[in-house]
Design a protein around this motif. Structure first.
Motif, PDB file in Angstrom:
ATOM      1  N   VAL A  12       0.868  -1.174   0.000  1.00 41.60           N
ATOM      2  CA  VAL A  12       0.000   0.000   0.000  1.00 41.60           C
ATOM      3  C   VAL A  12       0.907   1.227   0.000  1.00 41.60           C
ATOM      4  O   VAL A  12       1.725   1.403   0.906  1.00 41.60           O
ATOM      5  N   ALA A  13       0.788   2.072  -1.036  1.00 44.83           N
ATOM      6  CA  ALA A  13       1.677   3.233  -1.171  1.00 44.83           C
ATOM      7  C   ALA A  13       1.061   4.515  -0.622  1.00 44.83           C
ATOM      8  O   ALA A  13       1.790   5.440  -0.260  1.00 44.83           O
ATOM      9  N   THR A  14      -0.267   4.607  -0.579  1.00 44.31           N
ATOM     10  CA  THR A  14      -0.941   5.783  -0.018  1.00 44.31           C
ATOM     11  C   THR A  14      -2.063   5.322   0.899  1.00 44.31           C
ATOM     12  O   THR A  14      -2.628   4.247   0.714  1.00 44.31           O
ATOM     13  N   GLN A  15      -2.372   6.159   1.868  1.00 43.07           N
ATOM     14  CA  GLN A  15      -3.471   5.846   2.783  1.00 43.07           C
ATOM     15  C   GLN A  15      -4.771   5.784   1.981  1.00 43.07           C
ATOM     16  O   GLN A  15      -5.024   6.659   1.143  1.00 43.07           O
ATOM     17  N   PRO A  16      -5.607   4.746   2.168  1.00 43.82           N
ATOM     18  CA  PRO A  16      -6.869   4.678   1.433  1.00 43.82           C
ATOM     19  C   PRO A  16      -7.742   5.905   1.689  1.00 43.82           C
ATOM     20  O   PRO A  16      -7.836   6.387   2.821  1.00 43.82           O
ATOM     21  N   VAL A  17      -8.346   6.422   0.625  1.00 50.44           N
ATOM     22  CA  VAL A  17      -9.261   7.562   0.701  1.00 50.44           C
ATOM     23  C   VAL A  17     -10.673   7.007   0.549  1.00 50.44           C
ATOM     24  O   VAL A  17     -10.985   6.357  -0.450  1.00 50.44           O
ATOM     25  N   TYR A  18     -11.514   7.260   1.541  1.00 50.80           N
ATOM     26  CA  TYR A  18     -12.869   6.727   1.591  1.00 50.80           C
ATOM     27  C   TYR A  18     -13.862   7.842   1.296  1.00 50.80           C
ATOM     28  O   TYR A  18     -13.738   8.951   1.817  1.00 50.80           O
ATOM     29  N   GLY A  24     -23.003   4.556  -3.456  1.00 45.02           N
ATOM     30  CA  GLY A  24     -22.519   3.734  -2.344  1.00 45.02           C
ATOM     31  C   GLY A  24     -21.079   4.076  -1.999  1.00 45.02           C
ATOM     32  O   GLY A  24     -20.449   4.926  -2.641  1.00 45.02           O
ATOM     33  N   PRO A  25     -20.518   3.410  -0.990  1.00 43.12           N
ATOM     34  CA  PRO A  25     -19.155   3.697  -0.559  1.00 43.12           C
ATOM     35  C   PRO A  25     -18.130   3.395  -1.654  1.00 43.12           C
ATOM     36  O   PRO A  25     -18.285   2.459  -2.437  1.00 43.12           O
ATOM     37  N   SER A  26     -17.055   4.199  -1.675  1.00 41.16           N
ATOM     38  CA  SER A  26     -15.957   3.997  -2.611  1.00 41.16           C
ATOM     39  C   SER A  26     -14.652   4.320  -1.891  1.00 41.16           C
ATOM     40  O   SER A  26     -14.603   5.221  -1.054  1.00 41.16           O
ATOM     41  N   ALA A  27     -13.608   3.572  -2.198  1.00 38.81           N
ATOM     42  CA  ALA A  27     -12.290   3.838  -1.619  1.00 38.81           C
ATOM     43  C   ALA A  27     -11.247   3.628  -2.706  1.00 38.81           C
ATOM     44  O   ALA A  27     -11.443   2.826  -3.623  1.00 38.81           O
ATOM     45  N   ARG A  28     -10.148   4.362  -2.584  1.00 40.38           N
ATOM     46  CA  ARG A  28      -9.052   4.184  -3.521  1.00 40.38           C
ATOM     47  C   ARG A  28      -7.737   4.333  -2.782  1.00 40.38           C
ATOM     48  O   ARG A  28      -7.657   5.021  -1.766  1.00 40.38           O
ATOM     49  N   PHE A  29      -6.717   3.650  -3.297  1.00 44.06           N
ATOM     50  CA  PHE A  29      -5.357   3.806  -2.784  1.00 44.06           C
ATOM     51  C   PHE A  29      -4.391   3.442  -3.892  1.00 44.06           C
ATOM     52  O   PHE A  29      -4.771   2.843  -4.898  1.00 44.06           O
ATOM     53  N   ARG A  30      -3.134   3.830  -3.727  1.00 43.70           N
ATOM     54  CA  ARG A  30      -2.108   3.494  -4.700  1.00 43.70           C
ATOM     55  C   ARG A  30      -1.389   2.243  -4.212  1.00 43.70           C
ATOM     56  O   ARG A  30      -1.102   2.082  -3.028  1.00 43.70           O
TER      57      ARG A  30
END
Length: 157
Positions: A12-18, A24-30
């Motif tokens: 995981v390169a970046t903290q997940p963004v929620y 509905g819910p969405s999250a992304r991370f690098r």
């Protein structure tokens, strides 16, 4: 449907963004994925090129991703690969995204304590309550067919 399904192992390169969206819910991370190879001259493993992917998670996977992942943790991601090219400020940029189907910690590099979450859908019925079958070795004299069928549950009085 022809889709490119990938399974990547990285960190995981970046903290997940929620985000809570209308859909509905969405999250992304690098995700950083670095190849490793054996360098014969040095007689040691050496890091190769690092690829970065933006991982997208939706619905319950998004909620669990945001609650479970931190920067630097080793993870395995499976999902649909989407490669996009866009022109920004007069320059062509290419990015690789993964629409995640499954995300988990890489247990080859550490331990994890799994906790099941509650159902997201209100009123969703769980599996019916059934007694656990007795999967014991059959008594001597029982044929091989007895080994493949569960024992009958005891009657409840």
């Amino acid at each position: 449907m022809n889709e490119t399904i990938v399974c990547t192992v990285g960190n995981v390169a970046t903290q997940p963004v929620y985000r809570e969206l209308a859909s509905g819910p969405s999250a992304r991370f690098r995700l950083a994925v670095t190849s490793r190879y054996w360098d014969r001259e040095k007689s040691a493993w050496t890091d190769g090129h690092t690829n970065f992917f933006t991982v997208w998670a939706n619905r319950q996977l998004a909620t669990n991703t945001a609650a479970s992942l931190s920067v630097g943790e080793p993870v395995i991601v499976q999902g649909r690969l989407k490669v996009r090219t866009e022109v920004r400020d007069g320059q062509s940029r290419t990015s690789a995204d993964i629409d995640a189907v499954a995300i988990g910690h890489d247990l080859a590099r550490g331990t994890c304590a799994f906790r099941r979450t509650g159902r997201a859908e209100a009123g969703a019925a769980g599996p019916p309550d059934r007694p656990e079958p007795a999967w014991e070795t059959p008594a001597e004299g029982d044929g091989p067919e007895a080994m493949h069928r569960p024992a009958e549950p005891a009657a409840v009085t």
